[in-house]
Design a protein around this motif. Structure first.
Motif, PDB file in Angstrom:
ATOM      1  N   GLN A 177       0.795  -1.224   0.000  1.00 33.52           N
ATOM      2  CA  GLN A 177       0.000   0.000   0.000  1.00 33.52           C
ATOM      3  C   GLN A 177       0.834   1.285   0.000  1.00 33.52           C
ATOM      4  O   GLN A 177       0.748   2.105  -0.919  1.00 33.52           O
ATOM      5  CB  GLN A 177      -0.934   0.007   1.214  1.00 33.52           C
ATOM      6  N   SER A 206      -3.518   6.961  -4.697  1.00 28.38           N
ATOM      7  CA  SER A 206      -4.118   6.149  -3.636  1.00 28.38           C
ATOM      8  C   SER A 206      -5.136   5.148  -4.188  1.00 28.38           C
ATOM      9  O   SER A 206      -5.315   4.066  -3.615  1.00 28.38           O
ATOM     10  CB  SER A 206      -4.769   7.046  -2.573  1.00 28.38           C
ATOM     11  N   GLY A 210      -4.660   1.276  -3.345  1.00 26.72           N
ATOM     12  CA  GLY A 210      -5.713   0.494  -2.703  1.00 26.72           C
ATOM     13  C   GLY A 210      -6.007  -0.794  -3.446  1.00 26.72           C
ATOM     14  O   GLY A 210      -6.198  -1.846  -2.837  1.00 26.72           O
ATOM     15  N   ALA A 213      -3.032  -3.248  -2.953  1.00 24.72           N
ATOM     16  CA  ALA A 213      -3.050  -3.782  -1.584  1.00 24.72           C
ATOM     17  C   ALA A 213      -4.156  -4.816  -1.413  1.00 24.72           C
ATOM     18  O   ALA A 213      -3.967  -5.845  -0.737  1.00 24.72           O
ATOM     19  CB  ALA A 213      -3.227  -2.645  -0.582  1.00 24.72           C
ATOM     20  N   THR A 275      -7.676   3.905   1.896  1.00 27.19           N
ATOM     21  CA  THR A 275      -6.387   4.370   1.381  1.00 27.19           C
ATOM     22  C   THR A 275      -6.473   5.815   0.898  1.00 27.19           C
ATOM     23  O   THR A 275      -5.584   6.632   1.184  1.00 27.19           O
ATOM     24  CB  THR A 275      -5.903   3.458   0.232  1.00 27.19           C
TER      25      THR A 275
END
Length: 294
Positions: A177, A206, A210, A213, A275
């Motif tokens: 992340q 982000s 996300g 991740a 995130t």
């Protein structure tokens, strides 16, 4: 505020930004947990995203979507404070003569800070999972009562049930992340795709972070949830799974590869907004405090 960078402030801002994100994403976190324990060891019908939400609200009320919020906030205040602040500290040891850090160094920094943070604060995650998984009223009256009840029934070591998959997930999450956000953001800026280090590049970076991740951590997150939520005998031995590997093996045998990705959509819907909110808040707090961006 002075532009002098403070390690303590970075830790504080990391925790605060993740706590804000936890408030936004808690309903999806509840849904994700229910997905992951749905149909354990049996061939069950798929629990739809919309149907699952409606079922929880109908049977337990709208407040059920915020089950486990207190331990979730406590977890973010401890675990995320350590992993977010720790990432910056560890990464600084890898900066080269040009002031850059390569991707492998970023991944290593994320894995180490995530693993350390999760190992230390695992009890808060255990309580959060059990509270969110319970569909029969309130699992524990409060965080303090949860600690007391677990210690009384399972001993001190009971608080660290599932610490293995918890630590593995945290290492994978933080290693995927934060470094992916960090690396993607600087690639975008370096190539002039977005020219200003501001809200636009923070959101784009982000979103990708996300997704990466979520793909990386979903199987380990499922194993963690099932290990923590399973019943235990009087000796603290799990009645369904003996270990993380045993859980992984049984899930794969009974439910196939798709079983390991149960709850992927709510997991992505949680990690995605979490995130985005985390990094927007984190970058903003750093900016107004005179600390350079990630």
């Amino acid at each position: 505020m002075a532009s002098q960078e403070s390690i303590g402030i970075k830790f504080l801002f990391g925790g605060l930004s993740c706590m804000g994100a936890a408030v936004v994403s808690n309903p999806v976190d509840v849904l994700k947990t229910r997905f992951q324990i749905h149909g354990e060891g049996i061939d069950s019908k798929s629990l739809g995203l919309v149907n699952g939400t409606i079922k929880i609200i109908k049977n337990e009320g709208i407040s059920a979507m915020y089950k486990g919020l207190s331990p979730s906030l406590l977890r973010e205040a401890t675990y995320s404070t350590l992993r977010m602040g720790g990432y910056d500290v560890i990464k600084n040891y890898f900066i080269d003569s040009n002031g850059k850090t390569n991707l492998l160094s970023k991944v290593t920094s994320g894995a180490v800070s995530g693993a350390l943070g999760a190992c230390i604060t695992s009890p808060t995650d255990l309580i959060k999972v059990r509270m969110q998984a319970s569909s029969k009223g309130v699992k524990y009256e409060s965080i303090s009562s949860a600690f007391k009840e677990i210690i009384a029934r399972e001993g001190i070591k009971g608080l660290w049930k599932g610490v293995g998959p918890t630590t593995q997930r945290a290492a994978l999450l933080t290693a995927s992340q934060i470094p992916s956000y960090d690396h993607i953001k600087h690639m975008i800026l370096d190539h002039g795709i977005i020219k200003v280090d501001g809200l636009q590049v923070h959101i784009v970076s982000s979103i990708f972070a996300g997704l990466i991740a979520s793909i990386t951590t979903s199987p380990v997150d499922l194993v963690k949830t099932r290990i923590m939520n399973q019943p235990f005998d009087s000796n603290g031995v799990g009645l369904i799974y003996k270990s993380s590997f045993d859980c992984f093996k049984k899930t794969f045998q009974n439910e196939g590869i798709s079983g390991l990705y149960k709850g992927f959509l709510p997991n992505w819907f949680r990690i995605g907004p979490h995130t985005i909110v985390t990094f927007i808040l984190y970058e903003y707090l750093r900016k107004v405090s005179g600390i350079k961006p990630i």
